[in-house]
Scaffold this motif. Structure first.
Motif, PDB file in Angstrom:
ATOM      1  N   ILE A 126       0.856  -1.179   0.000  1.00  0.00           N
ATOM      2  CA  ILE A 126       0.000   0.000   0.000  1.00  0.00           C
ATOM      3  C   ILE A 126       0.894   1.231   0.000  1.00  0.00           C
ATOM      4  N   LEU A 127       0.570   2.170  -0.864  1.00  0.00           N
ATOM      5  CA  LEU A 127       1.296   3.433  -0.949  1.00  0.00           C
ATOM      6  C   LEU A 127       0.516   4.502  -0.190  1.00  0.00           C
ATOM      7  N   ILE A 128       1.176   5.135   0.783  1.00  0.00           N
ATOM      8  CA  ILE A 128       0.582   6.237   1.539  1.00  0.00           C
ATOM      9  C   ILE A 128       1.237   7.530   1.066  1.00  0.00           C
ATOM     10  N   VAL A 129       0.414   8.480   0.633  1.00  0.00           N
ATOM     11  CA  VAL A 129       0.907   9.760   0.131  1.00  0.00           C
ATOM     12  C   VAL A 129       0.365  10.857   1.039  1.00  0.00           C
ATOM     13  N   ASP A 130       1.242  11.415   1.868  1.00  0.00           N
ATOM     14  CA  ASP A 130       0.820  12.449   2.815  1.00  0.00           C
ATOM     15  C   ASP A 130       2.036  13.241   3.259  1.00  0.00           C
ATOM     16  N   ASP A 131       1.911  14.554   3.277  1.00  0.00           N
ATOM     17  CA  ASP A 131       3.028  15.396   3.711  1.00  0.00           C
ATOM     18  C   ASP A 131       3.081  15.545   5.226  1.00  0.00           C
ATOM     19  N   GLU A 132       2.075  15.045   5.914  1.00  0.00           N
ATOM     20  CA  GLU A 132       2.085  15.040   7.383  1.00  0.00           C
ATOM     21  C   GLU A 132       2.656  13.694   7.820  1.00  0.00           C
ATOM     22  N   MET A 148       2.525  -4.503   3.373  1.00  0.00           N
ATOM     23  CA  MET A 148       3.785  -3.788   3.230  1.00  0.00           C
ATOM     24  C   MET A 148       3.411  -2.345   2.870  1.00  0.00           C
ATOM     25  N   VAL A 149       4.110  -1.381   3.450  1.00  0.00           N
ATOM     26  CA  VAL A 149       3.764   0.022   3.249  1.00  0.00           C
ATOM     27  C   VAL A 149       4.956   0.772   2.673  1.00  0.00           C
ATOM     28  N   VAL A 150       4.681   1.603   1.671  1.00  0.00           N
ATOM     29  CA  VAL A 150       5.659   2.550   1.152  1.00  0.00           C
ATOM     30  C   VAL A 150       5.012   3.930   1.242  1.00  0.00           C
ATOM     31  N   LYS A 151       5.843   4.968   1.390  1.00  0.00           N
ATOM     32  CA  LYS A 151       5.313   6.310   1.614  1.00  0.00           C
ATOM     33  C   LYS A 151       5.948   7.315   0.676  1.00  0.00           C
ATOM     34  N   ALA A 152       5.202   8.386   0.426  1.00  0.00           N
ATOM     35  CA  ALA A 152       5.706   9.531  -0.333  1.00  0.00           C
ATOM     36  C   ALA A 152       5.076  10.779   0.264  1.00  0.00           C
ATOM     37  N   SER A 153       5.803  11.889   0.215  1.00  0.00           N
ATOM     38  CA  SER A 153       5.334  13.113   0.863  1.00  0.00           C
ATOM     39  C   SER A 153       4.546  14.041  -0.057  1.00  0.00           C
ATOM     40  N   THR A 189      -4.184   8.622  -0.272  1.00  0.00           N
ATOM     41  CA  THR A 189      -3.586   9.932  -0.469  1.00  0.00           C
ATOM     42  C   THR A 189      -4.306  11.022   0.306  1.00  0.00           C
ATOM     43  N   ASP A 190      -3.523  11.988   0.713  1.00  0.00           N
ATOM     44  CA  ASP A 190      -4.043  13.223   1.282  1.00  0.00           C
ATOM     45  C   ASP A 190      -4.485  14.096   0.109  1.00  0.00           C
ATOM     46  N   PHE A 191      -5.228  15.154   0.377  1.00  0.00           N
ATOM     47  CA  PHE A 191      -5.622  16.088  -0.673  1.00  0.00           C
ATOM     48  C   PHE A 191      -4.643  17.245  -0.766  1.00  0.00           C
ATOM     49  N   MET A 192      -4.490  17.957   0.338  1.00  0.00           N
ATOM     50  CA  MET A 192      -3.655  19.158   0.329  1.00  0.00           C
ATOM     51  C   MET A 192      -2.200  18.803   0.629  1.00  0.00           C
ATOM     52  N   MET A 193      -1.365  18.892  -0.431  1.00  0.00           N
ATOM     53  CA  MET A 193       0.066  18.606  -0.308  1.00  0.00           C
ATOM     54  C   MET A 193       0.817  19.562  -1.225  1.00  0.00           C
ATOM     55  N   PRO A 194       2.085  19.803  -0.920  1.00  0.00           N
ATOM     56  CA  PRO A 194       2.887  20.647  -1.813  1.00  0.00           C
ATOM     57  C   PRO A 194       3.239  19.907  -3.104  1.00  0.00           C
ATOM     58  N   VAL A 195       3.683  20.630  -4.092  1.00  0.00           N
ATOM     59  CA  VAL A 195       4.166  20.148  -5.384  1.00  0.00           C
ATOM     60  C   VAL A 195       3.027  19.620  -6.253  1.00  0.00           C
ATOM     61  N   MET A 196       2.345  18.565  -5.821  1.00  0.00           N
ATOM     62  CA  MET A 196       1.213  17.993  -6.554  1.00  0.00           C
ATOM     63  C   MET A 196       0.194  17.530  -5.528  1.00  0.00           C
ATOM     64  N   ASP A 197      -1.007  18.092  -5.568  1.00  0.00           N
ATOM     65  CA  ASP A 197      -2.009  17.729  -4.565  1.00  0.00           C
ATOM     66  C   ASP A 197      -2.663  16.385  -4.899  1.00  0.00           C
ATOM     67  N   LEU A 230      -7.805   5.716  -2.087  1.00  0.00           N
ATOM     68  CA  LEU A 230      -8.580   6.223  -0.967  1.00  0.00           C
ATOM     69  C   LEU A 230      -8.081   7.626  -0.655  1.00  0.00           C
ATOM     70  N   LEU A 231      -8.997   8.556  -0.536  1.00  0.00           N
ATOM     71  CA  LEU A 231      -8.648   9.942  -0.211  1.00  0.00           C
ATOM     72  C   LEU A 231      -8.890  10.179   1.264  1.00  0.00           C
ATOM     73  N   MET A 232      -7.902  10.810   1.921  1.00  0.00           N
ATOM     74  CA  MET A 232      -8.056  11.217   3.320  1.00  0.00           C
ATOM     75  C   MET A 232      -7.803  12.715   3.353  1.00  0.00           C
ATOM     76  N   SER A 233      -8.773  13.463   3.851  1.00  0.00           N
ATOM     77  CA  SER A 233      -8.621  14.912   3.817  1.00  0.00           C
ATOM     78  C   SER A 233      -9.256  15.563   5.021  1.00  0.00           C
ATOM     79  N   GLY A 234      -8.606  16.607   5.495  1.00  0.00           N
ATOM     80  CA  GLY A 234      -9.147  17.364   6.601  1.00  0.00           C
ATOM     81  C   GLY A 234     -10.174  18.387   6.171  1.00  0.00           C
ATOM     82  N   ALA A 235     -10.051  18.902   4.958  1.00  0.00           N
ATOM     83  CA  ALA A 235     -10.935  19.977   4.526  1.00  0.00           C
ATOM     84  C   ALA A 235     -11.546  19.768   3.145  1.00  0.00           C
TER      85      ALA A 235
END
Length: 122
Positions: free
Chosen positions: A4-10, A27-32, A51-59, A79-84
């Motif tokens: 599973i790829l987790i994409v989050d700047d937090e 197994m988990v891999v991550k990107a910011s 993935t998160d929604f709000m991230m730098p470079v590419m949301d 799957l999208l995870m977002s605060g706002a």
């Protein structure tokens, strides 16, 4: 082993989610950000992306569109995870298989992931 790829700047959120998924047998891999995630996507071939929604470079929205444009990853559940921005994600079912608002219920996320990808422990 299913990856599973987790994409989050937090980093804290990515780490908490990553540890929980590893405990479930994934197994988990991550990107910011989305740009780095596309590089990881080519290298790791995950079975699912969170993935998160709000991230730098590419949301998250730009990232999901880029994933769908690639023949090798167009089928991936995202799957999208977002605060706002969860509302925006809910209007894009062609991009996101599910949307979770932060703070999220980790058990609900794991349950949804199991609908798409079984961990090795099963």
């Amino acid at each position: 082993m299913s990856t599973i790829l987790i994409v989050d700047d937090e980093y804290l959120i990515a780490d908490i989610l990553g540890y929980a998924l590893e405990d479930e047998g994934y197994m988990v891999v991550k990107a910011s950000n989305g740009k780095k995630a596309l590089e990881v996507l080519d290298r790791e071939r995950p079975a699912l992306v969170i993935t998160d929604f709000m991230m730098p470079v590419m949301d998250g929205l730009e990232f999901a569109k880029a994933v769908r444009e690639r023949p090798t990853s167009a089928h991936l559940p995202i799957l999208l995870m977002s605060g706002a921005q969860g509302g925006i994600g809910r209007t894009k079912p062609e991009l996101f298989a599910a949307v979770f608002d932060k703070p999220f219920d980790i058990e609900a996320v794991i349950s949804k992931i199991r609908e798409f990808v079984l961990p090795d422990s099963y």
